[in-house]
Design a protein around this motif. Structure first.
Motif, mmCIF file in Angstrom:
data_model
loop_
_atom_site.group_PDB
_atom_site.id
_atom_site.type_symbol
_atom_site.label_atom_id
_atom_site.label_comp_id
_atom_site.label_asym_id
_atom_site.label_seq_id
_atom_site.Cartn_x
_atom_site.Cartn_y
_atom_site.Cartn_z
ATOM 1 N N VAL A 112 -28.496 -35.380 4.124
ATOM 2 C CA VAL A 112 -29.264 -36.796 4.331
ATOM 3 C C VAL A 112 -28.467 -37.499 5.385
ATOM 4 O O VAL A 112 -28.673 -38.504 5.611
ATOM 5 N N HIS A 113 -27.376 -36.781 5.879
ATOM 6 C CA HIS A 113 -26.679 -37.526 6.680
ATOM 7 C C HIS A 113 -27.447 -38.278 7.947
ATOM 8 O O HIS A 113 -28.033 -37.403 8.610
ATOM 9 N N GLY A 114 -26.979 -39.497 8.276
ATOM 10 C CA GLY A 114 -27.422 -40.246 9.456
ATOM 11 C C GLY A 114 -28.727 -40.943 8.711
ATOM 12 O O GLY A 114 -29.518 -41.714 9.674
ATOM 13 N N THR A 115 -29.142 -40.826 7.664
ATOM 14 C CA THR A 115 -30.322 -41.735 7.026
ATOM 15 C C THR A 115 -30.018 -42.576 6.128
ATOM 16 O O THR A 115 -28.886 -42.321 5.443
ATOM 17 N N ARG A 116 -30.794 -43.481 5.795
ATOM 18 C CA ARG A 116 -30.440 -44.671 5.148
ATOM 19 C C ARG A 116 -30.698 -44.429 3.442
ATOM 20 O O ARG A 116 -31.717 -43.690 3.291
ATOM 21 N N ASN A 117 -30.237 -45.049 2.832
ATOM 22 C CA ASN A 117 -30.703 -44.958 1.197
ATOM 23 C C ASN A 117 -32.040 -45.354 1.169
ATOM 24 O O ASN A 117 -32.633 -46.161 1.786
ATOM 25 N N ALA A 118 -32.587 -44.196 0.358
ATOM 26 C CA ALA A 118 -34.204 -44.417 0.132
ATOM 27 C C ALA A 118 -34.531 -45.296 -1.308
ATOM 28 O O ALA A 118 -33.718 -45.155 -2.278
ATOM 29 N N THR A 119 -35.681 -45.815 -1.182
ATOM 30 C CA THR A 119 -36.075 -46.334 -2.534
ATOM 31 C C THR A 119 -36.731 -45.352 -3.660
ATOM 32 O O THR A 119 -37.504 -44.513 -2.991
#
Length: 238
Positions: A112-119
């Motif tokens: 998940v590197h480079g992605t923001r935290n998900a809901t």
């Protein structure tokens, strides 16, 4: 001219029920082994499921102990569906689960590197349950799956088989950090998703939210840490 104040109707919050896939039963002393059938488990505990080789037998297990164990299997470590606490290697399970979780979290961080935290999904599901007409299930599912981090996880799972896949249901736990995920995985390895005490009291998380899962794990592991060594535990897959 006085204006009539507007009435604001608030949609009540709805928490989806927790997902229960693995349950641990503390068996009453008077319950004989012959009662540990699927039919009897349903009648005695109201549990419809199958015996699960979740626990590890103690390394000190001897041949004369085998009759006290439930669904004992061959292998190293020796798996079983349960038995007296003194004959189970709960500490070994905790350590192994924590180590495995650490490896999974390192892989998760790369995926998940480079992605923001998900809901997490339970947030969308709660919104849907609160007003199904205005926020249909399909819309909730689409909003959840369209998040870049969820797509990264799904892409990894599509290209991976077996234990290397990530469960979207553990998203909050992964996002809580390396150590938090290790502790969560270790405690859940022993307590499962719900626990029924020998007195018939059911402990379970109020929802799939991490805060509710943590509350359950605190209660269940506090109880398991203080029960009698002769208390029998049984793991059931639902």
């Amino acid at each position: 001219m006085l204006k009539t104040p507007r009435t604001v109707t608030r949609t009540p919050a709805v928490r989806p029920k927790a997902t229960i896939r693995a349950m641990v039963l503390c068996l009453p002393d008077e319950l004989p082994r012959e009662a540990l059938t699927l039919h009897q488990l349903d009648r005695t505990f109201g549990v419809q499921g199958s015996l699960s080789p979740r626990f590890w037998a103690s390394r000190a297990l001897r041949a004369w102990h085998h009759r006290q164990m439930i669904s004992l299997r061959k292998g190293r470590p020796v798996a079983c569906a349960g038995g007296p606490v003194r004959l189970l290697d709960l500490d070994g399970m905790l350590q192994a689960a924590g180590m495995g979780a650490g490896i999974r979290h390192q892989m998760f961080s790369r995926v998940v590197h480079g992605t923001r935290n998900a809901t997490p999904w339970h947030v969308y599901e709660s919104r849907h349950l609160a007003d199904p007409d205005k926020y249909p299930y399909d819309t909730a599912a689409a909003d959840f799956h369209h998040q870049p981090r969820i797509n990264a996880i799904r892409m990894h799972n599509a290209a991976t088989y077996g234990a290397g896949r990530f469960s979207p249901g553990e998203l909050e736990m992964y996002q809580a950090g390396y150590m938090a995920y290790q502790h969560y995985s270790a405690l859940a390895a022993i307590a499962g998703d719900a626990l029924i005490t020998a007195d018939g009291v059911t402990l379970a998380p109020a929802s799939d939210a991490m805060a509710d899962r943590v509350t359950y794990l605190e209660q269940a592991n506090r109880l398991l840490a203080t029960i009698d060594p002769d208390q029998r535990l049984l793991a059931v897959a639902l």
